[in-house]
Design a protein around this motif. Sequence first.
Motif, PDB file in Angstrom:
ATOM      1  N   CYS A 178      -6.926  -1.373   0.353  1.00 24.24           N
ATOM      2  CA  CYS A 178      -5.869  -1.824   1.271  1.00 24.24           C
ATOM      3  C   CYS A 178      -6.504  -2.514   2.452  1.00 24.24           C
ATOM      4  O   CYS A 178      -7.495  -2.041   3.024  1.00 24.24           O
ATOM      5  CB  CYS A 178      -5.063  -0.627   1.737  1.00 24.24           C
ATOM      6  N   GLU A 193       0.119   4.094   1.075  1.00 22.54           N
ATOM      7  CA  GLU A 193      -0.161   4.939   2.220  1.00 22.54           C
ATOM      8  C   GLU A 193       0.421   4.376   3.510  1.00 22.54           C
ATOM      9  O   GLU A 193       1.087   5.074   4.249  1.00 22.54           O
ATOM     10  CB  GLU A 193      -1.672   5.127   2.392  1.00 22.54           C
ATOM     11  N   CYS A 194       0.109   3.088   3.789  1.00 17.87           N
ATOM     12  CA  CYS A 194       0.538   2.522   5.062  1.00 17.87           C
ATOM     13  C   CYS A 194       1.608   1.458   4.924  1.00 17.87           C
ATOM     14  O   CYS A 194       2.184   1.025   5.906  1.00 17.87           O
ATOM     15  CB  CYS A 194      -0.655   1.927   5.819  1.00 17.87           C
ATOM     16  N   CYS A 216       0.857  -1.194   0.000  1.00 18.88           N
ATOM     17  CA  CYS A 216       0.000   0.000   0.000  1.00 18.88           C
ATOM     18  C   CYS A 216       0.887   1.236   0.000  1.00 18.88           C
ATOM     19  O   CYS A 216       1.812   1.344   0.818  1.00 18.88           O
ATOM     20  CB  CYS A 216      -0.911  -0.021   1.232  1.00 18.88           C
ATOM     21  N   GLU A 242      -5.364  -2.807   5.366  1.00 17.11           N
ATOM     22  CA  GLU A 242      -5.062  -2.159   6.628  1.00 17.11           C
ATOM     23  C   GLU A 242      -5.754  -0.819   6.765  1.00 17.11           C
ATOM     24  O   GLU A 242      -6.464  -0.551   7.727  1.00 17.11           O
ATOM     25  CB  GLU A 242      -3.537  -1.975   6.764  1.00 17.11           C
ATOM     26  N   CYS A 243      -5.500   0.099   5.740  1.00 17.18           N
ATOM     27  CA  CYS A 243      -6.025   1.459   5.863  1.00 17.18           C
ATOM     28  C   CYS A 243      -7.257   1.705   5.016  1.00 17.18           C
ATOM     29  O   CYS A 243      -7.935   2.715   5.169  1.00 17.18           O
ATOM     30  CB  CYS A 243      -4.957   2.471   5.510  1.00 17.18           C
TER      31      CYS A 243
END
Length: 300
Positions: free
Chosen positions: A49, A37-38, A35, A51-52
Amino acid sequence: MRCLHCGFENETDALFCERCGNPITNSGQNSFFFCPECGTKNEGDALFCEECGIKFSHEPVKQTQTQKKRRSLAVPAVLALIIICVCVGAGAFFIHNKGESERSEMIRTVEKAEKQEKKAEDEKAQKKQDTERIEEQEEKETETEKEETQEPVQAPVITMQNISAVHATSELAEANMVHSASRIMDGDKNTAWVEGADGQGYGQSVRFEFNNVYLVNGIKIRAGYQKNDDIYYKNSRPKEICAEYSDGTSEVFKLEDIGQNEQVLTFSRPVETNMVNLTIESVYPGEKYEDTCISEVIFF
Protein backbone atom coordinates in the motif's frame (compact mmCIF):
# COMPACT_ATOMS: atom_id res chain seq x y z
CA MET A 1 -8.76 -11.78 -9.80
CA ARG A 2 -7.99 -9.13 -7.19
CA CYS A 3 -10.86 -7.46 -5.28
CA LEU A 4 -10.94 -3.68 -5.76
CA HIS A 5 -12.27 -3.21 -2.22
CA CYS A 6 -10.01 -5.33 -0.05
CA GLY A 7 -7.16 -6.39 -2.41
CA PHE A 8 -7.78 -10.11 -1.92
CA GLU A 9 -6.78 -12.29 -4.85
CA ASN A 10 -9.79 -14.38 -5.84
CA GLU A 11 -10.19 -17.07 -8.51
CA THR A 12 -10.45 -15.93 -12.12
CA ASP A 13 -14.14 -16.79 -12.48
CA ALA A 14 -15.15 -15.43 -9.02
CA LEU A 15 -18.10 -13.07 -9.09
CA PHE A 16 -17.88 -12.04 -5.41
CA CYS A 17 -14.88 -11.54 -3.17
CA GLU A 18 -14.35 -14.49 -0.86
CA ARG A 19 -13.02 -12.16 1.86
CA CYS A 20 -15.30 -9.09 1.85
CA GLY A 21 -18.21 -10.36 -0.30
CA ASN A 22 -18.25 -7.36 -2.65
CA PRO A 23 -18.95 -8.00 -6.36
CA ILE A 24 -16.02 -8.44 -8.72
CA THR A 25 -16.16 -7.08 -12.32
CA ASN A 26 -13.82 -7.94 -15.23
CA SER A 27 -13.65 -4.46 -16.69
CA GLY A 28 -10.79 -2.52 -15.20
CA GLN A 29 -10.31 -5.14 -12.52
CA ASN A 30 -6.49 -4.79 -12.51
CA SER A 31 -6.29 -1.01 -12.87
CA PHE A 32 -6.59 -0.13 -9.15
CA PHE A 33 -7.92 -1.29 -5.81
CA PHE A 34 -8.37 0.04 -2.28
CA CYS A 35 -6.18 -0.88 0.69
CA PRO A 36 -8.16 -3.02 3.13
CA GLU A 37 -6.36 -1.31 6.09
CA CYS A 38 -6.34 2.41 5.32
CA GLY A 39 -8.59 2.60 2.25
CA THR A 40 -5.94 4.19 0.04
CA LYS A 41 -6.38 3.64 -3.70
CA ASN A 42 -3.48 1.61 -5.15
CA GLU A 43 -2.51 0.41 -8.61
CA GLY A 44 -3.86 -2.95 -9.64
CA ASP A 45 -0.42 -4.64 -9.64
CA ALA A 46 0.83 -2.95 -6.38
CA LEU A 47 2.42 -5.28 -3.84
CA PHE A 48 2.36 -2.78 -0.95
CA CYS A 49 0.00 0.00 0.00
CA GLU A 50 1.29 3.43 -0.97
CA GLU A 51 -0.02 4.93 2.26
CA CYS A 52 0.35 2.40 5.10
CA GLY A 53 2.78 -0.05 3.53
CA ILE A 54 0.76 -3.18 4.13
CA LYS A 55 1.67 -6.08 1.91
CA PHE A 56 -1.07 -7.30 -0.39
CA SER A 57 -1.69 -11.04 -0.78
CA HIS A 58 -0.85 -12.77 -4.03
CA GLU A 59 -1.71 -16.36 -3.10
CA PRO A 60 -5.10 -16.89 -4.74
CA VAL A 61 -4.78 -20.63 -4.96
CA LYS A 62 -3.96 -21.02 -1.28
CA GLN A 63 -6.62 -18.59 -0.27
CA THR A 64 -9.07 -20.30 -2.56
CA GLN A 65 -8.32 -23.73 -1.13
CA THR A 66 -8.67 -22.34 2.36
CA GLN A 67 -11.96 -20.80 1.43
CA LYS A 68 -13.06 -24.01 -0.24
CA LYS A 69 -12.11 -25.89 2.90
CA ARG A 70 -14.07 -23.42 4.97
CA ARG A 71 -17.00 -23.71 2.59
CA SER A 72 -16.80 -27.52 2.61
CA LEU A 73 -16.77 -27.46 6.40
CA ALA A 74 -19.61 -24.92 6.55
CA VAL A 75 -22.07 -27.10 4.65
CA PRO A 76 -21.97 -30.04 7.07
CA ALA A 77 -22.07 -27.62 9.97
CA VAL A 78 -25.18 -25.99 8.57
CA LEU A 79 -26.70 -29.39 7.91
CA ALA A 80 -25.78 -30.50 11.40
CA LEU A 81 -27.29 -27.31 12.81
CA ILE A 82 -30.44 -27.90 10.81
CA ILE A 83 -30.60 -31.51 11.99
CA ILE A 84 -30.06 -30.40 15.58
CA CYS A 85 -32.80 -27.81 15.25
CA VAL A 86 -35.14 -30.38 13.71
CA CYS A 87 -34.33 -32.86 16.46
CA VAL A 88 -34.75 -30.25 19.15
CA GLY A 89 -38.04 -29.14 17.60
CA ALA A 90 -39.22 -32.72 17.23
CA GLY A 91 -38.19 -33.47 20.81
CA ALA A 92 -39.95 -30.37 22.07
CA PHE A 93 -43.01 -31.25 20.03
CA PHE A 94 -42.93 -34.83 21.37
CA ILE A 95 -42.44 -33.63 24.92
CA HIS A 96 -45.20 -31.07 24.50
CA ASN A 97 -47.58 -33.63 23.03
CA LYS A 98 -46.61 -36.14 25.70
CA GLY A 99 -47.20 -33.51 28.37
CA GLU A 100 -50.52 -32.60 26.85
CA SER A 101 -51.47 -36.27 26.64
CA GLU A 102 -50.44 -36.85 30.24
CA ARG A 103 -52.29 -33.69 31.29
CA SER A 104 -55.41 -34.79 29.41
CA GLU A 105 -55.16 -38.24 30.93
CA MET A 106 -54.76 -36.71 34.37
CA ILE A 107 -57.77 -34.45 33.80
CA ARG A 108 -59.82 -37.45 32.64
CA THR A 109 -58.71 -39.42 35.69
CA VAL A 110 -59.64 -36.56 38.04
CA GLU A 111 -63.00 -36.08 36.33
CA LYS A 112 -63.69 -39.81 36.50
CA ALA A 113 -62.79 -39.83 40.19
CA GLU A 114 -65.04 -36.80 40.83
CA LYS A 115 -67.93 -38.49 38.98
CA GLN A 116 -67.46 -41.68 40.97
CA GLU A 117 -67.31 -39.70 44.21
CA LYS A 118 -70.45 -37.74 43.29
CA LYS A 119 -72.22 -40.96 42.31
CA ALA A 120 -71.24 -42.52 45.64
CA GLU A 121 -72.49 -39.43 47.52
CA ASP A 122 -75.78 -39.47 45.58
CA GLU A 123 -76.24 -43.18 46.28
CA LYS A 124 -75.48 -42.57 49.96
CA ALA A 125 -77.96 -39.68 50.12
CA GLN A 126 -80.62 -41.74 48.33
CA LYS A 127 -80.01 -44.66 50.67
CA LYS A 128 -80.36 -42.33 53.65
CA GLN A 129 -83.63 -40.94 52.29
CA ASP A 130 -84.95 -44.46 51.66
CA THR A 131 -83.99 -45.50 55.18
CA GLU A 132 -85.64 -42.44 56.71
CA ARG A 133 -88.77 -43.03 54.64
CA ILE A 134 -88.91 -46.67 55.70
CA GLU A 135 -88.36 -45.73 59.35
CA GLU A 136 -91.08 -43.09 59.13
CA GLN A 137 -93.48 -45.58 57.54
CA GLU A 138 -92.67 -48.17 60.19
CA GLU A 139 -93.20 -45.58 62.91
CA LYS A 140 -96.60 -44.65 61.45
CA GLU A 141 -97.56 -48.31 61.19
CA THR A 142 -96.47 -48.87 64.79
CA GLU A 143 -98.51 -45.89 65.97
CA THR A 144 -101.50 -47.14 63.97
CA GLU A 145 -101.14 -50.60 65.52
CA LYS A 146 -100.93 -49.05 68.96
CA GLU A 147 -104.03 -46.99 68.29
CA GLU A 148 -105.85 -50.06 67.01
CA THR A 149 -104.80 -52.23 69.93
CA GLN A 150 -105.44 -49.59 72.57
CA GLU A 151 -108.89 -49.58 74.04
CA PRO A 152 -110.70 -46.30 73.44
CA VAL A 153 -110.77 -43.96 76.38
CA GLN A 154 -114.21 -44.29 77.92
CA ALA A 155 -116.14 -41.40 79.40
CA PRO A 156 -116.90 -41.61 83.13
CA VAL A 157 -120.24 -43.05 84.20
CA ILE A 158 -122.94 -40.47 84.85
CA THR A 159 -124.10 -39.55 88.35
CA MET A 160 -126.90 -37.22 89.34
CA GLN A 161 -124.27 -34.71 90.53
CA ASN A 162 -123.14 -34.36 86.89
CA ILE A 163 -126.49 -32.89 85.78
CA SER A 164 -126.04 -29.15 85.31
CA ALA A 165 -129.58 -28.20 84.23
CA VAL A 166 -133.05 -29.57 83.47
CA HIS A 167 -135.66 -27.95 81.21
CA ALA A 168 -139.20 -28.87 80.16
CA THR A 169 -141.28 -27.82 77.19
CA SER A 170 -144.14 -27.01 79.57
CA GLU A 171 -144.91 -27.00 83.31
CA LEU A 172 -148.28 -27.07 85.09
CA ALA A 173 -148.86 -24.06 87.35
CA GLU A 174 -151.58 -24.22 89.97
CA ALA A 175 -152.80 -21.60 92.43
CA ASN A 176 -150.22 -22.31 95.06
CA MET A 177 -147.40 -24.14 93.19
CA VAL A 178 -145.64 -24.92 89.90
CA HIS A 179 -144.91 -28.54 89.06
CA SER A 180 -141.54 -27.59 87.56
CA ALA A 181 -139.04 -29.79 85.75
CA SER A 182 -136.62 -29.63 88.67
CA ARG A 183 -139.01 -31.78 90.74
CA ILE A 184 -138.25 -34.76 88.49
CA MET A 185 -134.78 -35.06 90.09
CA ASP A 186 -135.26 -33.82 93.63
CA GLY A 187 -135.18 -37.33 95.10
CA ASP A 188 -138.75 -37.05 96.45
CA LYS A 189 -141.45 -39.32 94.96
CA ASN A 190 -144.15 -37.11 96.53
CA THR A 191 -143.36 -34.36 94.00
CA ALA A 192 -143.47 -34.56 90.21
CA TRP A 193 -142.95 -32.79 86.92
CA VAL A 194 -146.36 -32.25 85.36
CA GLU A 195 -146.55 -31.06 81.78
CA GLY A 196 -148.80 -28.04 81.23
CA ALA A 197 -149.89 -28.44 77.60
CA ASP A 198 -153.50 -29.05 76.54
CA GLY A 199 -154.54 -32.67 76.18
CA GLN A 200 -152.66 -35.74 77.32
CA GLY A 201 -149.19 -34.21 76.84
CA TYR A 202 -148.16 -36.00 73.66
CA GLY A 203 -144.82 -34.59 72.39
CA GLN A 204 -143.99 -32.78 75.63
CA SER A 205 -140.46 -33.41 76.87
CA VAL A 206 -137.97 -32.81 79.62
CA ARG A 207 -134.26 -32.27 78.83
CA PHE A 208 -131.34 -33.16 81.13
CA GLU A 209 -128.02 -31.37 80.42
CA PHE A 210 -124.67 -32.61 81.78
CA ASN A 211 -121.54 -30.65 82.63
CA ASN A 212 -119.45 -32.93 80.37
CA VAL A 213 -119.69 -36.07 78.28
CA TYR A 214 -120.60 -39.09 80.35
CA LEU A 215 -121.34 -42.76 79.81
CA VAL A 216 -125.04 -43.44 80.38
CA ASN A 217 -126.31 -47.03 80.57
CA GLY A 218 -129.99 -46.28 81.33
CA ILE A 219 -132.46 -44.65 83.69
CA LYS A 220 -134.57 -45.53 86.71
CA ILE A 221 -137.98 -43.90 86.42
CA ARG A 222 -141.02 -43.42 88.61
CA ALA A 223 -143.75 -42.75 86.07
CA GLY A 224 -146.93 -40.91 87.12
CA TYR A 225 -147.58 -38.88 90.22
CA GLN A 226 -146.52 -41.33 92.94
CA LYS A 227 -147.55 -39.36 96.03
CA ASN A 228 -150.27 -41.94 96.61
CA ASP A 229 -152.39 -44.36 94.58
CA ASP A 230 -155.33 -41.97 94.36
CA ILE A 231 -153.30 -39.19 92.73
CA TYR A 232 -151.41 -41.76 90.64
CA TYR A 233 -154.51 -43.01 88.85
CA LYS A 234 -156.29 -39.67 88.63
CA ASN A 235 -153.44 -38.27 86.44
CA SER A 236 -152.08 -39.65 83.17
CA ARG A 237 -148.86 -41.70 83.15
CA PRO A 238 -146.34 -42.07 80.26
CA LYS A 239 -146.74 -45.32 78.38
CA GLU A 240 -143.97 -44.82 75.81
CA ILE A 241 -141.08 -42.37 76.00
CA CYS A 242 -138.33 -41.60 73.47
CA ALA A 243 -134.81 -41.05 74.75
CA GLU A 244 -132.59 -38.85 72.51
CA TYR A 245 -128.79 -38.41 72.88
CA SER A 246 -126.27 -35.76 71.83
CA ASP A 247 -124.86 -37.98 69.03
CA GLY A 248 -128.25 -37.76 67.26
CA THR A 249 -129.40 -41.29 68.08
CA SER A 250 -132.56 -42.19 69.96
CA GLU A 251 -134.67 -45.13 71.13
CA VAL A 252 -138.19 -45.70 72.44
CA PHE A 253 -139.02 -47.48 75.70
CA LYS A 254 -142.38 -48.90 76.85
CA LEU A 255 -143.37 -48.47 80.49
CA GLU A 256 -145.64 -50.64 82.61
CA ASP A 257 -148.58 -49.14 84.48
CA ILE A 258 -147.64 -50.67 87.85
CA GLY A 259 -148.48 -48.00 90.40
CA GLN A 260 -146.01 -46.63 92.89
CA ASN A 261 -143.00 -48.60 91.70
CA GLU A 262 -139.68 -47.80 90.08
CA GLN A 263 -138.93 -49.17 86.61
CA VAL A 264 -135.45 -49.70 85.16
CA LEU A 265 -134.91 -48.84 81.48
CA THR A 266 -131.54 -50.09 80.21
CA PHE A 267 -130.32 -48.54 76.96
CA SER A 268 -129.64 -50.89 74.06
CA ARG A 269 -126.02 -49.78 74.29
CA PRO A 270 -124.00 -47.59 76.66
CA VAL A 271 -124.14 -44.05 75.29
CA GLU A 272 -121.51 -41.34 75.61
CA THR A 273 -123.49 -38.12 75.66
CA ASN A 274 -123.69 -34.70 77.25
CA MET A 275 -127.50 -34.66 77.44
CA VAL A 276 -130.63 -36.86 77.39
CA ASN A 277 -134.03 -35.65 76.22
CA LEU A 278 -137.14 -37.67 77.24
CA THR A 279 -140.26 -37.14 75.10
CA ILE A 280 -143.76 -38.46 75.85
CA GLU A 281 -144.88 -40.62 72.89
CA SER A 282 -148.06 -42.18 74.42
CA VAL A 283 -149.81 -42.30 77.81
CA TYR A 284 -151.99 -44.25 80.16
CA PRO A 285 -154.91 -41.76 80.52
CA GLY A 286 -155.80 -40.51 84.01
CA GLU A 287 -159.20 -41.18 85.55
CA LYS A 288 -159.77 -37.48 86.26
CA TYR A 289 -157.01 -35.35 84.79
CA GLU A 290 -155.30 -35.28 81.38
CA ASP A 291 -152.02 -34.02 82.83
CA THR A 292 -149.16 -36.51 82.39
CA CYS A 293 -146.72 -36.76 85.29
CA ILE A 294 -143.26 -38.18 86.06
CA SER A 295 -142.16 -38.19 89.68
CA GLU A 296 -138.47 -39.16 89.49
CA VAL A 297 -135.69 -39.97 87.00
CA ILE A 298 -132.25 -41.27 88.00
CA PHE A 299 -129.41 -41.90 85.49
CA PHE A 300 -126.92 -44.74 85.85
